[in-house]
Scaffold this motif. Structure first.
Motif, PDB file in Angstrom:
ATOM      1  N   GLN A  17     -65.220   2.026   1.890  1.00 45.72           N
ATOM      2  CA  GLN A  17     -63.633   1.835   1.385  1.00 45.72           C
ATOM      3  C   GLN A  17     -63.638   2.639   0.097  1.00 45.72           C
ATOM      4  O   GLN A  17     -64.605   2.677  -0.727  1.00 45.72           O
ATOM      5  CB  GLN A  17     -63.536   0.169   0.858  1.00 45.72           C
ATOM      6  CG  GLN A  17     -63.591  -0.851   2.115  1.00 45.72           C
ATOM      7  CD  GLN A  17     -62.717  -0.359   3.283  1.00 45.72           C
ATOM      8  OE1 GLN A  17     -61.474  -0.165   2.733  1.00 45.72           O
ATOM      9  NE2 GLN A  17     -62.880  -0.467   4.258  1.00 45.72           N
ATOM     10  N   VAL A  18     -62.386   2.970  -0.063  1.00 45.19           N
ATOM     11  CA  VAL A  18     -62.243   4.025  -1.297  1.00 45.19           C
ATOM     12  C   VAL A  18     -62.428   3.214  -2.494  1.00 45.19           C
ATOM     13  O   VAL A  18     -62.000   2.252  -2.596  1.00 45.19           O
ATOM     14  CB  VAL A  18     -60.720   4.501  -1.243  1.00 45.19           C
ATOM     15  CG1 VAL A  18     -60.528   5.398  -2.298  1.00 45.19           C
ATOM     16  CG2 VAL A  18     -60.510   5.420   0.090  1.00 45.19           C
ATOM     17  N   GLY A  19     -63.252   3.836  -3.317  1.00 45.85           N
ATOM     18  CA  GLY A  19     -63.668   3.357  -4.801  1.00 45.85           C
ATOM     19  C   GLY A  19     -62.605   3.378  -5.523  1.00 45.85           C
ATOM     20  O   GLY A  19     -61.335   3.559  -5.447  1.00 45.85           O
ATOM     21  N   PRO A  20     -63.009   2.672  -6.919  1.00 41.04           N
ATOM     22  CA  PRO A  20     -61.764   2.437  -7.677  1.00 41.04           C
ATOM     23  C   PRO A  20     -61.313   3.954  -8.539  1.00 41.04           C
ATOM     24  O   PRO A  20     -61.648   4.872  -8.126  1.00 41.04           O
ATOM     25  CB  PRO A  20     -62.636   1.326  -8.796  1.00 41.04           C
ATOM     26  CG  PRO A  20     -64.097   1.728  -8.394  1.00 41.04           C
ATOM     27  CD  PRO A  20     -64.125   2.143  -7.122  1.00 41.04           C
ATOM     28  N   ALA A  21     -60.801   3.449  -9.840  1.00 41.99           N
ATOM     29  CA  ALA A  21     -60.138   4.627 -10.427  1.00 41.99           C
ATOM     30  C   ALA A  21     -61.106   5.845 -10.568  1.00 41.99           C
ATOM     31  O   ALA A  21     -60.686   6.874 -11.011  1.00 41.99           O
ATOM     32  CB  ALA A  21     -59.830   4.308 -11.870  1.00 41.99           C
ATOM     33  N   ALA A  22     -62.577   5.751 -10.571  1.00 37.97           N
ATOM     34  CA  ALA A  22     -63.426   6.713 -10.909  1.00 37.97           C
ATOM     35  C   ALA A  22     -63.113   8.003 -10.040  1.00 37.97           C
ATOM     36  O   ALA A  22     -63.329   9.145 -10.267  1.00 37.97           O
ATOM     37  CB  ALA A  22     -64.971   6.533 -10.564  1.00 37.97           C
ATOM     38  N   ALA A  23     -62.510   8.056  -8.597  1.00 35.60           N
ATOM     39  CA  ALA A  23     -62.272   8.678  -7.731  1.00 35.60           C
ATOM     40  C   ALA A  23     -60.949   9.205  -7.737  1.00 35.60           C
ATOM     41  O   ALA A  23     -60.554  10.084  -7.081  1.00 35.60           O
ATOM     42  CB  ALA A  23     -62.628   8.353  -6.323  1.00 35.60           C
ATOM     43  N   GLN A  24     -60.023   8.716  -8.422  1.00 33.77           N
ATOM     44  CA  GLN A  24     -58.612   9.016  -8.285  1.00 33.77           C
ATOM     45  C   GLN A  24     -58.237  10.267  -9.042  1.00 33.77           C
ATOM     46  O   GLN A  24     -57.377  10.862  -8.591  1.00 33.77           O
ATOM     47  CB  GLN A  24     -57.778   7.777  -9.253  1.00 33.77           C
ATOM     48  CG  GLN A  24     -57.903   6.444  -8.366  1.00 33.77           C
ATOM     49  CD  GLN A  24     -57.035   5.514  -8.989  1.00 33.77           C
ATOM     50  OE1 GLN A  24     -56.616   5.530 -10.198  1.00 33.77           O
ATOM     51  NE2 GLN A  24     -57.231   4.347  -8.597  1.00 33.77           N
TER      52      GLN A  24
END
Length: 310
Positions: A23-30
């Motif tokens: 699943q797409v991770g939290p804000a680190a990848a945004q």
């Protein structure tokens, strides 16, 4: 690459499968990416790795809002490029599209490839699995696997086969074929699939086992003659073309798996973001139409163009 030598590939392919459900991770990848991303292809331009990487890069780049730049780093059966990616910063800006020859065969073939697949790469996702096609130059009196085997046994070593390089999928697939058919062939390695095509079409070498996308133009023009496919079942691309196994070499299967990886240590959130965009690219209609494993669509194109095996 070939199923008979896929032990080391298994763990990485399993990782690809696991990545596909991430699943797409939290804000680190945004905020990722903020600059162009390099996709290393560890082979020369024109082969299956290169074709897939360029196709995927177009779609992922649009979704990520940055250019995905293809960098061909050919040599040593794909290990030069793979080694560079293994040593790259794990920041999501250096990726690789490679096949199971790089992940499974090369580490066994070379004494020190400079990387360990299970240790040095973070799997992003499986892209496709391809069976291959055995092709010969039309000047050869070969229209079946039986013809090829008979000719090879009559004059051992006379038939010259071309590959994309030592340790490549085409190399190991052909060596497996020769061993199982109990024949002797002469190997001429090239620096990638594209490099070997000129000599193959020109009749300077006699045959090759390679991917459909890399020789599709030659099949269409009649520059090469298809003899058999390498999967367990016939291909819808040329359904009248038999498998090698049903043509006199029982048990022969040679399938190549392609996947995308990042250096080990890459943020799980970035890996998940890349996996999500890779899956989205693979689901897009135009990508699905152009990937050879969408065999019904390729089969329709073959019929439209009038391509036939003999």
């Amino acid at each position: 690459m070939i199923d008979a030598m896929s032990g080391r590939t298994g763990s990485l392919i399993a990782g690809f499968a696991a990545a596909c459900i991430a699943q797409v991770g939290p804000a680190a990848a945004q905020d990722y990416p903020t600059r162009p991303v390099t996709i290393v292809v560890p082979f020369a331009a024109g082969g299956g790795n290169d074709i897939l990487a360029r196709l995927i890069a177009q779609h992922m780049g649009r979704a990520l809002g940055q250019q995905l730049v293809i960098e061909n780093r050919a040599g040593a059966g794909g290990t030069l490029g793979a080694r560079a990616v293994a040593k790259a910063a794990p920041d999501g800006y250096t990726l690789m599209v490679g096949h199971s020859g790089v992940f499974g065969v090369a580490p066994a073939l070379y004494a020190d490839p400079g990387y360990a697949p299970s240790r040095d790469f973070a799997p992003i996702g499986l892209i496709a699995s391809y069976q291959q096609v055995l092709v010969v130059h039309p000047s050869m009196a070969v229209r079946s696997v039986a013809d090829l085997i008979a000719l090879a046994k009559k004059d051992p070593g006379k038939i010259i086969y071309a590959t994309a390089g030592v340790g490549s999928g085409s190399h190991l697939s052909t060596e497996l074929f020769a061993a199982m058919a109990n024949i002797k062939l002469t190997h001429v390695p090239y620096r990638g699939t594209g490099a070997m095509q000129g000599d193959l079409v020109g009749g300077h070498v006699d045959m090759s086992i390679t991917t459909f996308p890399s020789v599709f133009g030659q099949l269409r023009s009649g520059g090469l003659r298809p003899v058999a496919v390498t999967g367990e079942k016939r291909s819808a691309i040329l359904p009248e073309l038999p498998t090698v196994a049903e043509s006199g070499v029982p048990g022969y299967v040679a399938v190549i798996h392609y996947g995308m990886v990042a250096p080990a240590g890459t943020s799980p959130a970035i890996v998940a973001r890349l996996n999500a965009e890779l899956r989205a690219a693979l689901e897009s209609p135009d990508v699905r139409e152009r990937i050879a494993e969408e065999e019904a669509k390729w089969g329709a194109l073959v019929r439209k163009l009038g391509i036939r095996s003999e």
